[in-house]
Design a protein around this motif. Sequence first.
Motif, PDB file in Angstrom:
ATOM      1  N   LEU A  14       0.840  -1.206   0.000  1.00  0.00           N
ATOM      2  CA  LEU A  14       0.000   0.000   0.000  1.00  0.00           C
ATOM      3  C   LEU A  14       0.875   1.256   0.000  1.00  0.00           C
ATOM      4  N   ALA A  15       1.868   1.263   0.902  1.00  0.00           N
ATOM      5  CA  ALA A  15       2.746   2.433   0.980  1.00  0.00           C
ATOM      6  C   ALA A  15       3.461   2.636  -0.348  1.00  0.00           C
ATOM      7  N   GLY A  16       3.920   1.528  -0.940  1.00  0.00           N
ATOM      8  CA  GLY A  16       4.601   1.620  -2.220  1.00  0.00           C
ATOM      9  C   GLY A  16       3.690   2.174  -3.302  1.00  0.00           C
ATOM     10  N   SER A  17       2.467   1.719  -3.334  1.00  0.00           N
ATOM     11  CA  SER A  17       1.528   2.203  -4.344  1.00  0.00           C
ATOM     12  C   SER A  17       1.238   3.688  -4.158  1.00  0.00           C
ATOM     13  N   LEU A  18       1.207   4.105  -2.904  1.00  0.00           N
ATOM     14  CA  LEU A  18       0.917   5.513  -2.625  1.00  0.00           C
ATOM     15  C   LEU A  18       2.168   6.377  -2.765  1.00  0.00           C
ATOM     16  N   GLY A  19       3.336   5.718  -2.782  1.00  0.00           N
ATOM     17  CA  GLY A  19       4.578   6.471  -2.834  1.00  0.00           C
ATOM     18  C   GLY A  19       4.874   7.206  -1.543  1.00  0.00           C
ATOM     19  N   VAL A  20       4.474   6.623  -0.432  1.00  0.00           N
ATOM     20  CA  VAL A  20       4.773   7.249   0.863  1.00  0.00           C
ATOM     21  C   VAL A  20       5.547   6.254   1.705  1.00  0.00           C
ATOM     22  N   PRO A  21       6.275   6.738   2.720  1.00  0.00           N
ATOM     23  CA  PRO A  21       6.963   5.801   3.601  1.00  0.00           C
ATOM     24  C   PRO A  21       5.962   4.958   4.382  1.00  0.00           C
ATOM     25  N   LEU A  22       6.374   3.752   4.690  1.00  0.00           N
ATOM     26  CA  LEU A  22       5.455   2.799   5.313  1.00  0.00           C
ATOM     27  C   LEU A  22       4.820   3.308   6.605  1.00  0.00           C
ATOM     28  N   PRO A  23       5.574   3.942   7.496  1.00  0.00           N
ATOM     29  CA  PRO A  23       4.937   4.377   8.753  1.00  0.00           C
ATOM     30  C   PRO A  23       3.787   5.357   8.524  1.00  0.00           C
ATOM     31  N   ALA A  24       3.809   6.059   7.388  1.00  0.00           N
ATOM     32  CA  ALA A  24       2.735   7.021   7.119  1.00  0.00           C
ATOM     33  C   ALA A  24       1.409   6.312   6.913  1.00  0.00           C
ATOM     34  N   VAL A  25       1.479   5.037   6.535  1.00  0.00           N
ATOM     35  CA  VAL A  25       0.251   4.272   6.299  1.00  0.00           C
ATOM     36  C   VAL A  25      -0.317   3.755   7.607  1.00  0.00           C
ATOM     37  N   GLY A  26       0.587   3.298   8.486  1.00  0.00           N
ATOM     38  CA  GLY A  26       0.127   2.798   9.789  1.00  0.00           C
ATOM     39  C   GLY A  26      -0.503   1.425   9.666  1.00  0.00           C
ATOM     40  N   THR A  27      -0.958   0.919  10.801  1.00  0.00           N
ATOM     41  CA  THR A  27      -1.580  -0.403  10.807  1.00  0.00           C
ATOM     42  C   THR A  27      -3.074  -0.250  11.013  1.00  0.00           C
ATOM     43  N   THR A  28      -3.818  -1.301  10.712  1.00  0.00           N
ATOM     44  CA  THR A  28      -5.212  -1.327  11.129  1.00  0.00           C
ATOM     45  C   THR A  28      -5.227  -1.622  12.631  1.00  0.00           C
ATOM     46  N   THR A  29      -6.388  -1.390  13.233  1.00  0.00           N
ATOM     47  CA  THR A  29      -6.493  -1.616  14.675  1.00  0.00           C
ATOM     48  C   THR A  29      -6.377  -3.102  14.983  1.00  0.00           C
ATOM     49  N   PHE A  30      -5.543  -3.430  15.953  1.00  0.00           N
ATOM     50  CA  PHE A  30      -5.486  -4.813  16.414  1.00  0.00           C
ATOM     51  C   PHE A  30      -6.632  -5.015  17.394  1.00  0.00           C
ATOM     52  N   ARG A  31      -7.517  -5.926  17.059  1.00  0.00           N
ATOM     53  CA  ARG A  31      -8.698  -6.112  17.897  1.00  0.00           C
ATOM     54  C   ARG A  31      -8.668  -7.472  18.562  1.00  0.00           C
ATOM     55  N   PRO A  32      -9.279  -7.559  19.738  1.00  0.00           N
ATOM     56  CA  PRO A  32      -9.392  -8.877  20.353  1.00  0.00           C
ATOM     57  C   PRO A  32     -10.329  -9.751  19.498  1.00  0.00           C
ATOM     58  N   PRO A  33     -10.194 -11.027  19.511  1.00  0.00           N
ATOM     59  CA  PRO A  33      -9.142 -11.763  20.201  1.00  0.00           C
ATOM     60  C   PRO A  33      -7.931 -11.985  19.298  1.00  0.00           C
ATOM     61  N   TYR A  34      -6.789 -12.251  19.918  1.00  0.00           N
ATOM     62  CA  TYR A  34      -5.585 -12.596  19.164  1.00  0.00           C
ATOM     63  C   TYR A  34      -5.815 -13.892  18.403  1.00  0.00           C
ATOM     64  N   ASP A  35      -6.487 -14.801  19.072  1.00  0.00           N
ATOM     65  CA  ASP A  35      -6.767 -16.108  18.489  1.00  0.00           C
ATOM     66  C   ASP A  35      -8.256 -16.363  18.725  1.00  0.00           C
ATOM     67  N   PRO A  36      -8.972 -16.906  17.732  1.00  0.00           N
ATOM     68  CA  PRO A  36     -10.420 -17.059  17.912  1.00  0.00           C
ATOM     69  C   PRO A  36     -10.785 -17.821  19.185  1.00  0.00           C
ATOM     70  N   VAL A  37     -11.894 -17.408  19.790  1.00  0.00           N
ATOM     71  CA  VAL A  37     -12.319 -17.984  21.069  1.00  0.00           C
ATOM     72  C   VAL A  37     -13.653 -18.701  20.889  1.00  0.00           C
ATOM     73  N   THR A  38     -13.710 -19.925  21.387  1.00  0.00           N
ATOM     74  CA  THR A  38     -14.937 -20.718  21.298  1.00  0.00           C
ATOM     75  C   THR A  38     -16.084 -20.013  22.024  1.00  0.00           C
ATOM     76  N   PHE A  39     -17.219 -19.922  21.328  1.00  0.00           N
ATOM     77  CA  PHE A  39     -18.396 -19.279  21.933  1.00  0.00           C
ATOM     78  C   PHE A  39     -18.716 -19.913  23.290  1.00  0.00           C
ATOM     79  N   GLY A  40     -18.687 -21.248  23.311  1.00  0.00           N
ATOM     80  CA  GLY A  40     -19.043 -21.953  24.539  1.00  0.00           C
ATOM     81  C   GLY A  40     -18.172 -21.532  25.708  1.00  0.00           C
ATOM     82  N   ALA A  41     -16.884 -21.260  25.433  1.00  0.00           N
ATOM     83  CA  ALA A  41     -15.982 -20.861  26.511  1.00  0.00           C
ATOM     84  C   ALA A  41     -16.335 -19.465  27.009  1.00  0.00           C
TER      85      ALA A  41
END
Lengths: 987, 416
Positions: free
Chosen positions: A559-586
């Motif tokens: 994405l940064a390359g396509s936009l011609g901007v440095p990578l940090p300018a693009v940033g990341t998407t939000t990291f949302r819980p859970p890190y690993d999927p969680v069983t509904f039953g649990a």
Amino acid sequence: MTSQPYRLAEGGVIDRTRPLTFSFNGRRLTGYSGDTLASALLANGVHLVGRSFKYHRPRGILTAGTEEPNALVQLEAGNRSIPNLRATRIELYNGLSAASVNCWPGVRFDAGALIDAVHRLVPAGFYYKTFMWPQGGWHVYERLIRRMAGMGRAPEGADPDRYERTNAHCDVLIIGAGPAGLAAAVTAGRSGASVILADERGQPGGSLPDVASDGDVTGTSWLGDTIAELQSMTNVRMFTRTTVTGYFDHNFLIAVERVTDHLGPGAPAHLPRQRLWRIRTSRVVLATGALERPLVFANNDRPGVMLAGSARAYVNRFAVLPGRRAVVVTNNDSAYEAALDLHRNGVEIAAVADLRAVPVGPAAEAAAAAGLNILRGHAVVDTNGRRRVQAVHVAGIGLDGSLTGPVRALHCDLVLMSGGWSPAVHLFSQSGGKLRYDEMLGAFLPDGSRQHVLCAGAMNGVAETASCIVQGQDAGKGDVPAASEPTASTVDAHWPIPARNRSGEVRQFVDFQNDVTAADISLAVSEGYQSVEHLKRYTTLGMGTDQGKTGNVPGIAILAGSLGVPLPAVGTTTFRPPYDPVTFGAIAGRDVGPLADPVRQTPMHAWHAETGAVFEDVGQWKRPFYYPLASETKHDAVARECMAVRRAAGIMDATTLGKIVLSGPDAVRFLNRVYTNAWGGLEVGRCRYGLMLGEDGMVLDDGVTARLAEDRFLMTTTTGNASRVLAWLEEWLQTEWPELDVYLTSVTEQFATVALAGPKARAILTGLTSDIDVSAEAFPFMSWRGGHVAGFPARVFRISYSGELAYEISVPARHGLELWAVLLRSGPDYAVTPFGTEAMHVLRAEKGYLMVGQETDGTVTPIDLGMQWILSTKKDFIGRRSLARSAMLDPLRKRLVGLRTEDPELVLPEGAQILPTAPSGPPETMIGHVTSSYWSGALRRSIALALVKGGRDRESATVHVPLEGRTARAEICDPRFYDPEGLRLHG
Amino acid sequence: MTRYSIFRLARNALAYRPNWPRAWRSPDPRPAYDVVIVGGGGHGLATAYYLAKEHGVSNIAVLEKGWLGGGNTGRNTTIIRSNYLWDESAHLYEKALQLYEGLSRELNFNIMLSQRGVLNLAHNEHDLKEMSRRVRAIRLNGIDSEMLDPQGVKAEVPVINISRQVRYPILGASLQRRGGVARHDAVAWGFARAADARGVDIVQNCEVTGLDVVNSRVRGLRTSRGTIAARKVGLVAAGHSSVLAAMAGLRLPIESHPLQAMVSEPIKPVLNSVVMSNTVHVYLSQSDKGELVIGAGIDGYNSYAQRGSFQIIEGQMGALLELFPSFSRLRMLRQWGGIVDVCPDASPIVGKTPVEGLYINCGWGTGGFKATPGSGWAFAHTIAQDRPHALNAPFTLERFSTGALIDEHGAAAVAH
């Protein structure tokens, strides 16, 4: 076929003395205890495991861990089936049965792969541009698309397994039991702190067994010694198979312990399948390691293309060769270690293509020394092979990223790739921590944290085990690990690697599960979807079940390359819980089935149930709705119960009404504020009806309050609102009027209450008490007396909701059932009939008494109910000012009336709408609705209460009530249908 | 605007390089506009679109603090329905639903409206009575709605559990067949593209830091990208309505709460309808991708942080498994939160403010997505004409002082 032809004769952490059989897509195979499903499949030479989400392309095993995007399977069948599990995470057990998902009829020949042939028609976001004809047509197309989408299948029946939720508290929670985490745990443990060390694997050690060659510092003795020391510490708890998956505010974290998953359906029945830990900790140490990234080159998605570090893990940890002849492609030094380990174990390394013009690092030098064919400044630019990679094409790559020189084909059955390592910053980011981009590592690293959390080891970009241990020790002490320079190998990022042909046919996959290619990213950028969040949503990059653990950073780089901007300018998407999927039953834990919500029962419940009462749910309570005799219908039973009360006597279980004791010198002042009427003049021994309003002036609740003593009152509330009223009163007391000296105590469950109603009520009560004078003079309406009833200590309230002479008798809850029984057999002279809530509804409606929740719905004022008499003009109370607002005085507000149907036999449905004129077709003008409607046995006709615009001003007017297929007519009347003078009540 | 069609898709598929134009420009803000809309979510973009299309306003900017559609538009559970009790709400939401029905073709952008039916479940006698009242009122307003018995519910939703042997058995349901779901991002993008084509400047990464009000008249805005003069300003920034209004000295009767949602891993189709239950409190549908999209109630505290507490998720999961015991082994893939602005009567504010030239559209609480086109349509009318349309006339800010509330909390708790 030879069993496990790709298994090494020795090495690994598997137990060769415990062979296990399992089946995959119906094929019976064998593996060993200690295998994952993925390692066992590879041992048997199975690489084709699944199909991708969109194009149904053949997919193999990319990784050896949680980050796996490809190798998804449906585990087991029937009610124990689980969709979309990663083969890399399933611990093998005997009899395991798994199948590929998202393919039909099978993984080798999948009809869905037709879509791959027309992939150019369906680039990212194609569905936003078509399927618009005709209007509403999407619903038809959607059916086909939905069938193509999805991965595995939901089980069909209820879950036979059990889950638990447990709380834990500690001083230090350490996440990840690799070198850094173990060092942190042992350091913190020695300090005496209470420590929890959690790791997702079955054994501590992190990646050490993956890289067994990594010798000096960590020889197994350090690992073994450390684990032994931790096990000897009583203040340290080690949770294995436990993934910390959510990081919330105030250092509250969620972890899932897979208690029996590794045992399969044969697990001991007394154990829960999984346990959800809710952990509150003073300090968190994150030692979550790093995840390797793929490289993005044409057709990099074929089975047999694998992350280099994962291939290394299969060789070292599982003693499995993922292939016989490998080509390695890398932009950093770490893949050389994998190449060397494979080489040592007999895998032919056809070439190591290093994107760097000048490979640096000890592993690269060792590889050169070992005689590996190293192609400097080279890249893999394409692959061949349908269901398994058969060859790669290699070309030189210049400093500017363009291809140089000829393209050469190399035969192989395995491609190892490494695009560098991404620290597993997911939990850190969830905690609110900020990230910074490190140009040399090509990775996001933890920066400023918002909660009390320390990071150690590979997640700080540190590679050497010794440095990880030092960082862990610092973090275990509570110190920020010394800011050692990141030691992971620097990368020479090439996102993506150019393709050899430029025909537009090139597909360089970034997100393997969702089939997002580098071209899709460029397309999204050219269409204006340039925010990283837009990119994600438009292309579905990183939205698969792996949440982009491998592909997100390359995707952001492109994405940064396509936009011609440095990578940090693009940033990341939000990291949302859970890190690993969680069983509904649990997540639900034990809050299912009978425990979904507590059932509250009165002391008399057993009798109601034995007698065959039909119950209704009122809040959490079970209340008898009516008591049908043998073949009685509801209508007949309710009519009989009503008539019994009107003619003789009935008893009703009134235990469920909320009871709150208010005590303290300011109780009267408090009551004056929360009720609309005045309470100062109420004498001890007397009761009064009160109406409670919200701040908006709308009726909130009602009930009778008795003065027990000068500074003590007993308030009753409606059943459904009991807890809400208590919370409401407490909120006012605690937040608005802390100066008032009043204490509230809920005593709902301390007393059993029976309402005894009917003309014979006094005679019955007389026979049951010797110390209460129940004569009309001594015990008038709206008073209460203490004494004994049937020998039990009792409070008797002379109040009535039925309009009959009535008493409510409260005894300590333990005597409730006996009191009930005594009342029932209180003499052959008087047939005492138990009646339920529905008869109570009818009786009170005959009197025109309001029922909160039925005549009120949060939009009804006391004035609307014709109860101006209860609004004191001499004091302030909650809601008073709202009642003065102009719209409240509108004469056209809906107000309570009675309704008499033209046809006396017709009982209007409750909720029926009222029109001023005969209906003429929608939209109609509605002036109100029927709030209560019953057959009145006493009046031998139907009765109804309604809220109607203009209210009693319309008395005698005829209104129209549309019903199913016809319209009824009714006359507006006084809502007091029965004994309007109240003679019976006061009798 | 280059029209999207299957033919153009085919032509692009054959091209050496696909040639799709930008869906919207990325202009720098100009120094002055006739109308500035603050908030680039669905409601704001729809407002700009209808201002340009229906009212001929040509000089419009939409200012968005982050990325367009990044607030509640991109965070909701995408449910669309118009089965509201009170006439005022029914008419407004029905207008929105009717606009939705033609929106893909109107915008030439497939918003994937899927009218698969919305069921609201009843679990006790009180629910049934309330439902009867609602369904009758809705039908008399000319909006489709019907009652189902438990067998009817089972026929619509074969995977649901209608056993009487559960804590809160299903006693019936109301069904609005025209209700359903739509692709939330596509609604924002479709409006953005169509508004852009009509000359609206959509300015992202432009945070409003102040409102210039002189003599009770709005003059312009201060932003992170400079000062912008404006004759009229419309505030449509759910989650931050109170913050923006305070810049003009207005205090709104709004509480801001986190509202969470989650999705499961994608699975093959198992649930066609949208199922909602107030009593056990959970609502869900299955997306075209196969994920179960699940929501529940708000977090009780006030917050502007787009994250909530895990207890809410735990609570809704128990409720979900009551209704769908076979979902127990599925897995939660992703969980997130948005901030909803809630009015005391659970109805929105769409109209004028005491500041001349300043208009506000807020307070949609937990249900704004379904109203998006209707909200924009009525708000555009209000801004252009400087007076509300009949559809939004009841939804004034003044109603909290006059008492003419439109209480859509649903039923009060059952109580006897």
